[in-house]
Scaffold this motif. Structure first.
Motif, PDB file in Angstrom:
ATOM      1  N   GLY A  95      58.189  55.663   2.470  1.00 32.56           N
ATOM      2  CA  GLY A  95      57.751  54.317   2.832  1.00 32.56           C
ATOM      3  C   GLY A  95      58.556  53.775   3.995  1.00 32.56           C
ATOM      4  O   GLY A  95      59.477  54.421   4.498  1.00 32.56           O
ATOM      5  N   THR A  96      58.185  52.584   4.427  1.00 37.57           N
ATOM      6  CA  THR A  96      58.890  51.892   5.510  1.00 37.57           C
ATOM      7  C   THR A  96      58.973  50.406   5.178  1.00 37.57           C
ATOM      8  O   THR A  96      57.997  49.818   4.694  1.00 37.57           O
ATOM      9  CB  THR A  96      58.163  52.059   6.864  1.00 37.57           C
ATOM     10  N   VAL A  97      60.123  49.827   5.456  1.00 40.52           N
ATOM     11  CA  VAL A  97      60.280  48.370   5.377  1.00 40.52           C
ATOM     12  C   VAL A  97      60.302  47.828   6.794  1.00 40.52           C
ATOM     13  O   VAL A  97      61.074  48.293   7.645  1.00 40.52           O
ATOM     14  CB  VAL A  97      61.577  47.970   4.649  1.00 40.52           C
ATOM     15  N   LEU A  98      59.436  46.862   7.076  1.00 39.56           N
ATOM     16  CA  LEU A  98      59.435  46.159   8.352  1.00 39.56           C
ATOM     17  C   LEU A  98      60.199  44.851   8.180  1.00 39.56           C
ATOM     18  O   LEU A  98      59.939  44.091   7.240  1.00 39.56           O
ATOM     19  CB  LEU A  98      58.011  45.864   8.813  1.00 39.56           C
ATOM     20  N   PHE A  99      61.123  44.586   9.082  1.00 46.43           N
ATOM     21  CA  PHE A  99      61.918  43.361   9.036  1.00 46.43           C
ATOM     22  C   PHE A  99      61.427  42.407  10.125  1.00 46.43           C
ATOM     23  O   PHE A  99      61.347  42.774  11.303  1.00 46.43           O
ATOM     24  CB  PHE A  99      63.394  43.667   9.262  1.00 46.43           C
ATOM     25  N   TYR A 100      61.111  41.195   9.708  1.00 48.65           N
ATOM     26  CA  TYR A 100      60.641  40.151  10.613  1.00 48.65           C
ATOM     27  C   TYR A 100      61.522  38.910  10.497  1.00 48.65           C
ATOM     28  O   TYR A 100      62.198  38.709   9.490  1.00 48.65           O
ATOM     29  CB  TYR A 100      59.206  39.744  10.262  1.00 48.65           C
ATOM     30  N   GLU A 101      61.468  38.074  11.544  1.00 49.02           N
ATOM     31  CA  GLU A 101      62.025  36.728  11.484  1.00 49.02           C
ATOM     32  C   GLU A 101      60.919  35.740  11.815  1.00 49.02           C
ATOM     33  O   GLU A 101      60.150  35.942  12.765  1.00 49.02           O
ATOM     34  CB  GLU A 101      63.197  36.565  12.458  1.00 49.02           C
ATOM     35  N   ASP A 102      60.833  34.675  11.017  1.00 50.34           N
ATOM     36  CA  ASP A 102      59.798  33.659  11.187  1.00 50.34           C
ATOM     37  C   ASP A 102      60.223  32.686  12.283  1.00 50.34           C
ATOM     38  O   ASP A 102      61.110  31.857  12.078  1.00 50.34           O
ATOM     39  CB  ASP A 102      59.567  32.929   9.869  1.00 50.34           C
ATOM     40  N   ARG A 103      59.609  32.773  13.449  1.00 53.95           N
ATOM     41  CA  ARG A 103      59.992  31.931  14.587  1.00 53.95           C
ATOM     42  C   ARG A 103      59.670  30.463  14.339  1.00 53.95           C
ATOM     43  O   ARG A 103      60.308  29.576  14.920  1.00 53.95           O
ATOM     44  CB  ARG A 103      59.293  32.427  15.851  1.00 53.95           C
ATOM     45  N   MET A 175      62.531  50.345   8.911  1.00 50.14           N
ATOM     46  CA  MET A 175      63.414  51.183   8.114  1.00 50.14           C
ATOM     47  C   MET A 175      62.599  52.189   7.295  1.00 50.14           C
ATOM     48  O   MET A 175      62.158  51.902   6.185  1.00 50.14           O
ATOM     49  CB  MET A 175      64.288  50.339   7.176  1.00 50.14           C
ATOM     50  N   PRO A 176      62.383  53.397   7.834  1.00 50.62           N
ATOM     51  CA  PRO A 176      61.723  54.442   7.043  1.00 50.62           C
ATOM     52  C   PRO A 176      62.677  54.985   5.988  1.00 50.62           C
ATOM     53  O   PRO A 176      63.880  55.135   6.249  1.00 50.62           O
ATOM     54  CB  PRO A 176      61.384  55.505   8.088  1.00 50.62           C
ATOM     55  N   PHE A 177      62.148  55.292   4.811  1.00 49.81           N
ATOM     56  CA  PHE A 177      62.987  55.810   3.737  1.00 49.81           C
ATOM     57  C   PHE A 177      62.230  56.833   2.909  1.00 49.81           C
ATOM     58  O   PHE A 177      61.001  56.874   2.916  1.00 49.81           O
ATOM     59  CB  PHE A 177      63.501  54.669   2.845  1.00 49.81           C
ATOM     60  N   GLY A 178      62.976  57.654   2.209  1.00 47.91           N
ATOM     61  CA  GLY A 178      62.397  58.676   1.347  1.00 47.91           C
ATOM     62  C   GLY A 178      63.513  59.497   0.739  1.00 47.91           C
ATOM     63  O   GLY A 178      64.701  59.203   0.934  1.00 47.91           O
ATOM     64  N   SER A 179      63.169  60.531  -0.002  1.00 52.42           N
ATOM     65  CA  SER A 179      64.199  61.413  -0.539  1.00 52.42           C
ATOM     66  C   SER A 179      64.816  62.194   0.606  1.00 52.42           C
ATOM     67  O   SER A 179      64.092  62.733   1.457  1.00 52.42           O
ATOM     68  CB  SER A 179      63.594  62.375  -1.563  1.00 52.42           C
TER      69      SER A 179
END
Length: 202
Positions: A95-103, A175-179
């Motif tokens: 999976g991947t987590v996308l990080f955003y900031e609310d302008r 942020m891609p992640f996995g085993s």
């Protein structure tokens, strides 16, 4: 596994080769992200960070978008190595987590606190960084490998369109992640006494 905070930080690494396997349920991943979004601090309690979790086909679609957008600006010769890196590392993960900031939140705080107006964009970046470290460390503690990538702003428009993400949200990192499909990498360190200055310690 459950480690104390110091142990978790010491074991966090960047993993660039991942497998599409998870040591925990999807619900555990969601629960972790909600814990981070609730408890990580932010300047003026802005709570401006937003996160998007992509799993399964959505995760793979993200990295297909990255390749598509890169092909528009990278030469055919150069793109081959990049595509191998994406396919064998990031896209091959769980999976991947996308990080955003609310302008919108940042702009509101600038308006309400004119004395600090020019600082809020920097503070938003710091807030995002704290969320990134918290998620990265907690993923590691769950048994995942992860890394932090920055294909923004190249992919911003296509990602926003694909998942109908608010135009007020600014993409900060992916942020891609996995085993882990590789052993934990050794890190080199600049001596701590060159980076930490102390006064008054016994």
């Amino acid at each position: 596994m459950k480690r104390n905070f110091q142990e978790a930080l010491e074991n966090r690494r960047s993993y660039y080769r991942l497998w599409d396997k998870s040591p925990v349920s999807d619900n555990k991943i969601v629960e972790m992200l909600r814990t981070v979004i609730r408890h990580v601090p932010s300047a003026f309690n802005s709570q401006s960070t937003r996160m998007v979790l992509l799993l399964g086909d959505h995760h793979r679609r993200l990295w297909d978008i990255v390749k598509t957008e890169l092909r528009k600006i990278v030469s055919p010769e150069a793109i081959k190595g990049t595509e191998r890196k994406i396919d064998n590392g990031f896209r091959s993960g769980y999976g991947t987590v996308l990080f955003y900031e609310d302008r919108t939140t940042v702009a509101r705080l600038q308006h309400e606190n004119p004395l600090y107006s020019n600082r809020f964009p920097n503070w938003a970046q710091q807030t995002s960084g704290m969320h990134q470290l918290a998620v990265w460390t907690m993923l590691e503690d769950m048994g995942f490998g992860a890394s932090l990538q920055h294909y923004n702003p190249i992919i911003d428009s296509a990602v926003r369109k694909e998942w109908n993400i608010s135009g007020a949200w600014e993409l900060i990192a992916q942020m891609p992640f996995g085993s882990p499909a590789e052993d934990m990498l050794n890190k080199t360190f600049i001596p701590e006494n060159e980076r930490v200055v102390t006064f008054g310690c016994l």
